[in-house]
Design a protein around this motif. Structure first.
Motif, PDB file in Angstrom:
ATOM      1  N   ARG A 149      -4.213   7.721  -6.866  1.00  0.00           N
ATOM      2  CA  ARG A 149      -5.003   6.614  -6.354  1.00  0.00           C
ATOM      3  C   ARG A 149      -6.435   6.819  -6.823  1.00  0.00           C
ATOM      4  O   ARG A 149      -6.853   7.942  -7.082  1.00  0.00           O
ATOM      5  N   TYR A 170      -5.640  11.800  -5.500  1.00  0.00           N
ATOM      6  CA  TYR A 170      -6.553  10.691  -5.744  1.00  0.00           C
ATOM      7  C   TYR A 170      -7.700  11.186  -6.615  1.00  0.00           C
ATOM      8  O   TYR A 170      -7.982  12.373  -6.696  1.00  0.00           O
ATOM      9  N   SER A 222      -7.436   2.036  -4.875  1.00  0.00           N
ATOM     10  CA  SER A 222      -6.461   1.263  -5.644  1.00  0.00           C
ATOM     11  C   SER A 222      -5.511   2.213  -6.364  1.00  0.00           C
ATOM     12  O   SER A 222      -5.877   3.359  -6.659  1.00  0.00           O
ATOM     13  N   PRO A 223      -4.292   1.757  -6.629  1.00  0.00           N
ATOM     14  CA  PRO A 223      -3.351   2.607  -7.359  1.00  0.00           C
ATOM     15  C   PRO A 223      -3.824   2.832  -8.791  1.00  0.00           C
ATOM     16  O   PRO A 223      -4.398   1.947  -9.415  1.00  0.00           O
ATOM     17  N   ASP A 243      -0.613   4.270   0.331  1.00  0.00           N
ATOM     18  CA  ASP A 243      -1.322   5.228   1.162  1.00  0.00           C
ATOM     19  C   ASP A 243      -1.526   4.604   2.537  1.00  0.00           C
ATOM     20  O   ASP A 243      -1.203   3.455   2.759  1.00  0.00           O
ATOM     21  N   ARG A 302       0.840  -1.196   0.000  1.00  0.00           N
ATOM     22  CA  ARG A 302       0.000   0.000   0.000  1.00  0.00           C
ATOM     23  C   ARG A 302       0.873   1.242   0.000  1.00  0.00           C
ATOM     24  O   ARG A 302       1.812   1.352   0.763  1.00  0.00           O
TER      25      ARG A 302
END
Length: 186
Positions: A55, A94, A49-50, A21, A19
């Motif tokens: 993100r 994100y 999710s990346p 983040d 992860r």
């Protein structure tokens, strides 16, 4: 210099998290739930999710009676405003995506069944076999299906898998299948 979480995990012999983040899924859902509930919605899922250098935060919401695009926009604005005011997403860019689940979502909760009354469903039973029928009534414990003109009650505990069947020839608002019985399966 202080050790990072990954360094501490390595030193302890633990698998290093991939992860990027620090968003805890449970904390994120707990943060989002009251926001979507003020619109009469249920939070079905929240996933980070990346997506390249950014993100992607996908939020699935649903409610009885369904959604219009204006409803989705309203919920999206409220979530975006709340996220901007809080650090639940941590640092880094994100993208927020808010939508309702599609018809291919498995029916796993009583509210999923209730929201699909009159729809055709294929049910895989724990005892083996499959049943295809139209959802007539959905309670908190069981569903009543119309299977070839006969009622059949199935407890949710006896269901392994249930999925709505796509019907291309069924008129909107019509509880009856197409005249030729054509059903398209997902």
């Amino acid at each position: 210099m202080a050790a990072t979480g990954a360094q501490l995990e390595r030193e302890a012999g633990l698998p290093v998290s991939r992860r990027t983040d620090h968003t805890d899924p449970e904390s994120l859902e707990n943060f989002l739930r009251p926001i979507v509930e003020q619109f009469g919605c249920d939070l079905e899922a929240a996933d980070v999710s990346p997506a390249g250098k950014r993100r992607l935060l996908r939020v699935l919401v649903d409610r009885d009676g369904g959604f219009s695009l204006d409803d989705v926009a309203e919920v999206t604005r409220a979530i975006s405003k709340a996220l901007d005011a809080d650090d639940v997403m941590g640092d880094g860019a994100y993208t927020l995506e808010v939508s309702s689940p599609g018809v291919d979502r498995p029916l796993t909760l009583p509210r999923h069944w209730r929201r699909n009354v009159t729809r055709l469903v294929e049910v895989t039973l724990a005892a083996g076999g499959k049943v295809t029928g139209r959802i007539k009534v959905a309670s908190d414990e069981a569903v009543e299906l119309d299977v070839k003109g006969r009622p059949r009650t199935i407890a949710y505990a006896d269901v392994v898998k249930a999925k709505i069947q796509i019907e291309f020839n069924r008129a909107a608002g019509n509880d009856e299948p197409a005249a030729d019985g054509t059903v398209e399966e997902n």
